[in-house]
Every structure is written in structure tokens, then in C-alpha cells.
Design an enzyme around this catalytic site. Structure first.
Site, PDB file in Angstrom:
ATOM      1  N   ASN A 285      31.584  -7.969   9.187  1.00 34.05           N
ATOM      2  CA  ASN A 285      30.205  -8.416   9.530  1.00 34.05           C
ATOM      3  C   ASN A 285      30.186  -8.950  10.970  1.00 34.05           C
ATOM      4  O   ASN A 285      30.853  -9.827  11.347  1.00 34.05           O
ATOM      5  CB  ASN A 285      30.178  -9.745   8.616  1.00 34.05           C
ATOM      6  CG  ASN A 285      28.777 -10.455   8.659  1.00 34.05           C
ATOM      7  OD1 ASN A 285      27.972 -10.355   9.494  1.00 34.05           O
ATOM      8  ND2 ASN A 285      28.789 -11.793   8.255  1.00 34.05           N
ATOM      9  N   TRP A 286      29.492  -8.279  11.725  1.00 32.64           N
ATOM     10  CA  TRP A 286      29.313  -8.479  13.063  1.00 32.64           C
ATOM     11  C   TRP A 286      28.410  -9.759  13.448  1.00 32.64           C
ATOM     12  O   TRP A 286      28.471  -9.952  14.414  1.00 32.64           O
ATOM     13  CB  TRP A 286      28.623  -7.076  13.764  1.00 32.64           C
ATOM     14  CG  TRP A 286      29.951  -6.143  14.137  1.00 32.64           C
ATOM     15  CD1 TRP A 286      30.980  -6.005  13.468  1.00 32.64           C
ATOM     16  CD2 TRP A 286      29.505  -4.663  14.536  1.00 32.64           C
ATOM     17  NE1 TRP A 286      31.766  -4.879  13.669  1.00 32.64           N
ATOM     18  CE2 TRP A 286      30.835  -4.016  14.693  1.00 32.64           C
ATOM     19  CE3 TRP A 286      28.523  -4.164  15.274  1.00 32.64           C
ATOM     20  CZ2 TRP A 286      30.880  -2.914  15.157  1.00 32.64           C
ATOM     21  CZ3 TRP A 286      28.599  -3.110  16.045  1.00 32.64           C
ATOM     22  CH2 TRP A 286      29.913  -2.081  15.819  1.00 32.64           C
ATOM     23  N   LYS A 287      27.737 -10.217  12.336  1.00 30.08           N
ATOM     24  CA  LYS A 287      26.891 -11.280  12.689  1.00 30.08           C
ATOM     25  C   LYS A 287      25.849 -10.897  13.943  1.00 30.08           C
ATOM     26  O   LYS A 287      25.588  -9.833  14.008  1.00 30.08           O
ATOM     27  CB  LYS A 287      27.620 -12.480  12.805  1.00 30.08           C
ATOM     28  CG  LYS A 287      28.788 -12.941  11.779  1.00 30.08           C
ATOM     29  CD  LYS A 287      29.177 -14.137  11.804  1.00 30.08           C
ATOM     30  CE  LYS A 287      30.168 -14.383  10.534  1.00 30.08           C
ATOM     31  NZ  LYS A 287      30.711 -15.640  10.381  1.00 30.08           N
TER      32      LYS A 287
ATOM     33  N   HIS B  56      24.519 -15.837   2.474  1.00 31.32           N
ATOM     34  CA  HIS B  56      25.573 -15.997   3.490  1.00 31.32           C
ATOM     35  C   HIS B  56      25.283 -17.705   3.841  1.00 31.32           C
ATOM     36  O   HIS B  56      24.116 -17.990   4.001  1.00 31.32           O
ATOM     37  CB  HIS B  56      25.621 -15.100   4.669  1.00 31.32           C
ATOM     38  CG  HIS B  56      27.093 -15.508   5.492  1.00 31.32           C
ATOM     39  ND1 HIS B  56      27.076 -16.600   6.405  1.00 31.32           N
ATOM     40  CD2 HIS B  56      28.079 -14.721   5.776  1.00 31.32           C
ATOM     41  CE1 HIS B  56      28.132 -16.697   6.932  1.00 31.32           C
ATOM     42  NE2 HIS B  56      28.911 -15.374   6.713  1.00 31.32           N
TER      43      HIS B  56
ATOM     44  N   GLY C  62      34.545 -11.424   9.748  1.00 30.20           N
ATOM     45  CA  GLY C  62      33.446 -11.572  10.897  1.00 30.20           C
ATOM     46  C   GLY C  62      34.159 -11.519  12.169  1.00 30.20           C
ATOM     47  O   GLY C  62      34.212 -10.283  12.555  1.00 30.20           O
ATOM     48  N   GLY C  63      34.585 -12.522  12.778  1.00 29.73           N
ATOM     49  CA  GLY C  63      35.165 -12.434  14.042  1.00 29.73           C
ATOM     50  C   GLY C  63      36.339 -11.328  14.301  1.00 29.73           C
ATOM     51  O   GLY C  63      35.960 -10.413  15.626  1.00 29.73           O
TER      52      GLY C  63
ATOM     53  N   GLU D  53      25.733 -18.838   6.671  1.00 29.50           N
ATOM     54  CA  GLU D  53      24.951 -18.937   7.991  1.00 29.50           C
ATOM     55  C   GLU D  53      23.458 -19.109   7.775  1.00 29.50           C
ATOM     56  O   GLU D  53      22.671 -19.395   8.483  1.00 29.50           O
ATOM     57  CB  GLU D  53      25.557 -18.067   9.004  1.00 29.50           C
ATOM     58  CG  GLU D  53      27.026 -18.611   9.512  1.00 29.50           C
ATOM     59  CD  GLU D  53      27.790 -17.498  10.019  1.00 29.50           C
ATOM     60  OE1 GLU D  53      27.356 -16.319  10.008  1.00 29.50           O
ATOM     61  OE2 GLU D  53      28.787 -17.902  10.178  1.00 29.50           O
TER      62      GLU D  53
ATOM     63  N   GLY E 189      34.891 -18.958  10.897  1.00 30.00           N
ATOM     64  CA  GLY E 189      34.802 -18.932  12.299  1.00 30.00           C
ATOM     65  C   GLY E 189      35.493 -20.173  12.882  1.00 30.00           C
ATOM     66  O   GLY E 189      35.427 -20.213  13.910  1.00 30.00           O
TER      67      GLY E 189
ATOM     68  N   GLU F 242      33.531 -17.065   0.659  1.00 30.55           N
ATOM     69  CA  GLU F 242      33.694 -17.691   1.907  1.00 30.55           C
ATOM     70  C   GLU F 242      33.599 -19.218   1.960  1.00 30.55           C
ATOM     71  O   GLU F 242      32.533 -19.475   2.302  1.00 30.55           O
ATOM     72  CB  GLU F 242      32.510 -16.905   2.793  1.00 30.55           C
ATOM     73  CG  GLU F 242      32.716 -15.509   2.537  1.00 30.55           C
ATOM     74  CD  GLU F 242      32.141 -14.885   3.855  1.00 30.55           C
ATOM     75  OE1 GLU F 242      32.867 -14.019   4.655  1.00 30.55           O
ATOM     76  OE2 GLU F 242      30.945 -15.139   4.305  1.00 30.55           O
TER      77      GLU F 242
ATOM     78  N   SER G 134      37.984 -16.433   8.253  1.00 30.32           N
ATOM     79  CA  SER G 134      38.780 -16.497   9.227  1.00 30.32           C
ATOM     80  C   SER G 134      40.165 -15.501   8.993  1.00 30.32           C
ATOM     81  O   SER G 134      41.303 -15.755   8.982  1.00 30.32           O
ATOM     82  CB  SER G 134      39.503 -17.830   9.433  1.00 30.32           C
ATOM     83  OG  SER G 134      38.563 -18.644  10.262  1.00 30.32           O
TER      84      SER G 134
HETATM   85  P1  PGA Z   1      34.898 -15.143  10.333  1.00 33.54           P
HETATM   86  O1  PGA Z   1      33.417 -14.916   9.490  1.00 33.54           O
HETATM   87  O2  PGA Z   1      35.716 -13.970   9.595  1.00 33.54           O
HETATM   88  O3  PGA Z   1      34.695 -15.071  11.630  1.00 33.54           O
HETATM   89  O4  PGA Z   1      35.525 -16.171   9.692  1.00 33.54           O
HETATM   90  C1  PGA Z   1      33.324 -14.499   8.023  1.00 33.54           C
HETATM   91  C2  PGA Z   1      32.084 -14.418   7.605  1.00 33.54           C
HETATM   92  O5  PGA Z   1      31.334 -15.299   7.943  1.00 33.54           O
HETATM   93  O6  PGA Z   1      31.606 -13.261   6.986  1.00 33.54           O
END
Ligand code: PGA
Length: 274
Positions: free
Chosen positions: A8-10, A97, A256-257, A99, A195, A189, A235
Site C-alpha cells: 500500500n503506497w498510500k 483503512h 505500507g512504508g 487513515e 507507520g 491493522e 509496520s
Molecule cells: P505501515 O502501513 O506498513 O507503514 O505501518 C500499513 C498500512 O497502513 O497499510
């Protein structure tokens, strides 16, 4: 421990990143990965779906979107419909999500709208759920996850309500059926792990996945829910992926990251392939 690895590149990435990333990832993908049940999916920001799809052609890596609007067309400035994603060859769509709920104000009843629209368009829904740190510290994690999962799968009626707020749906929908649920993926999640560099321990994550699997079995008594993919997200890195992916109820990861660097995303895919 075959598995599904989603990136997930966000709101990150660029054409430059895609041009560098894809060749270095694809070159090192393990051979026969698909036959061994390992799948990789990349979910870039919307403007990059086409350029990324072009670069990924023939690689076996699939494409996902990060969100979508529940309506099929109309006066919804700035939004994108599920049919538009289908047009582009998108196979998966993340929704729910934290976010999108905590930073953008979207609600559980809105997410319940989206799942119908995604399924109707032939896209596979990836529902994200997760508790906050305060909820975990109060011992409420299971009730929070139960409410988020069941709300997303429930019928949407006018003035639906949910833990993450309430709003009026665009269209009333019946609840998700067993046939629909076969195509469902759920990503657990925890908000406190996203993050932050602090992942849930493999044991805690597995326990929550077992709980979610149990919820699904109750909700869909005639369905073999072992086929519903349960991902862990929060993470995930090359260092902790193996431990998480080794758990019996964890079918993959939503990264994500660490998916923003081809090398670290590749390492996680390799852990799933071993
Ligand atoms: P993260 O994000 O791996 O950067 O913690 C995961 C996500 O929100 O899908």
C-alpha cells in the site's frame, strides 16, 4: 507459508519511482512463486495505476486501488467509481483503512456501501479493520474489531450508524452473502502499529486473526471461512515478516512504508516464498 503480500503506497510515489522500482523488483521475484501460492499486489495512488500496470505487465504482480466511491457514476467531484477501476484492470480494492476513517472522516456505514459496489464491479474487496491504542489498553480490541467487521458486512439502511460515526447511505443494500464473502480479504491493522515501527507481536496478531476467522464462521455458517484471506498490516518489515507470516491464521501482509522500496518489498515476498 505461502501468502498474499500487498503493498500500500498510500500517498507516495512518482513516475520516477515506478521506473526504478518495477525492474528491480521484477528481476528478483522468485521463480514459480504463483504456483507455490505466493501472490504480490501493489496499490499505488490512483494517477499511477496505469503507468504501474504498464510496467508490471507479464510480471504476475497484480494491481489494487486504495479506495473507491460506492456510486457507479454521477456528480461526485474528485471521486472514482468501481467500474472505472475495473476498466483499468484493477483486481483488488482496499477500503475501510483507518487513515480514511480517522483522518478523512469516512464512516463504517460508508464502508458498508463500498463493499457492495466493489463486489458488483467484479473487484475483490480488502476490508481494513483495527483498534486504536486506547481501545487496546482498555481491553476493547475484540469488540471494536467485531463491530467494524460486522458493520462492513451488514445491510446498509438509511441513517446507518457505526463506531466510526454515522451517515446516510447512497443506496440501500442487503447484507453481504456467503457467495460474496468468498472473495473477501480482511486486513487486521491495529492503528497503533501503522507507520509507528511497532508491530503487533506474531502471537497477538494471530490471536486476533483467529478471532476474526471465528466471527466470519458465525456470520457465514455454511461457508468454509478458511478460504477468506486474513492479512496482517502495521509496520511489517523484512525483519518481522517471517515471524508474522509463519502464524497459522495469517495468510499474508498489507505492507505500507516497507513497500515503497523495491528491495524491502521483495524481501517480504521472499519470506512468504520460503
Ligand atoms: P505501515 O502501513 O506498513 O507503514 O505501518 C500499513 C498500512 O497502513 O497499510
Amino acid at each position: 507459508m505461502p501468502g498474499w503480500i500487498f503493498g500500500n503506497w498510500k500517498m507516495n510515489g512518482s513516475l520516477k519511482l515506478i521506473a526504478e522500482y518495477v525492474p528491480s523488483l521484477v528481476r528478483h521475484l522468485p521463480t514459480g512463486m504463483g504456483e507455490r501460492g505466493v501472490r504480490a499486489v501493489l496499490c499505488p495512488p490512483l494517477p499511477y495505476l496505469i503507468p504501474l500496470a504498464e510496467q508490471l505487465r507479464g510480471s504476475g504482480i497484480e494491481l489494487g486501488a486504495q479506495d473507491v466511491h460506492p456510486m457507479s457514476e454521477g456528480a461526485f467531484t474528485g471521486e472514482v467509481s468501481p467500474a472505472m477501476l475495473t476498466d483499468l484492470g484493477v483486481r483488488f480494492c482496499i477500503f475501510g483503512h483507518s487513515e480514511r476513517s480517522l483522518k478523512m472522516g469516512l464512516t463504517d456505514s460508508f464502508f458498508a456501501q463500498i463493499i457492495h459496489a466493489i463486489i458488483e464491479a467484479g473487484i475483490e474487496p480488502v476490508l481494513c479493520v483495527g483498534e486504536t491504542l486506547a481501545e487496546r489498553e482498555a481491553g476493547q480490541q475484540e469488540s471494536v474489531i467485531e463491530s467494524q467487521v460486522l458493520q462492513a458486512l451488514s445491510a446498509s439502511a438509511p441513517h446507518g450508524t457505526g463506531r466510526r460515526g454515522s451517515d446516510a447511505p447512497f443506496i440501500a443494500h442487503p447484507a453481504i452473502t456467503e457467495a460474496d464473502a468468498r472473495r473477501l480479504t480482511i486486513a487486521y491493522e491495529p492503528v497503533w502499529a501503522i507507520g509507528t515501527g511497532v508491530n503487533a507481536s506474531p502471537e497477538d496478531a494471530n490471536q486476533m486473526h483467529a478471532f476474526i476467522r471465528g466471527l466470519l464462521a458465525e456470520r457465514f455458517p455454511n461457508l468454509d471461512c478458511s478460504g477468506i484471506k486474513l492479512l496482517y498490516g502495521g509496520s511489517v518489515t523484512p525483519d518481522n515478516a517471517a515471524g508474522l507470516l509463519a502464524q497459522s491464521h495469517i495468510d499474508g501482509a498489507l505492507v505500507g512504508g516497507a513497500s515503497l522500496k523495491a528491495e524491502s518489498f521483495l524481501q517480504i515476498i521472499l519470506h512468504a516464498s520460503n
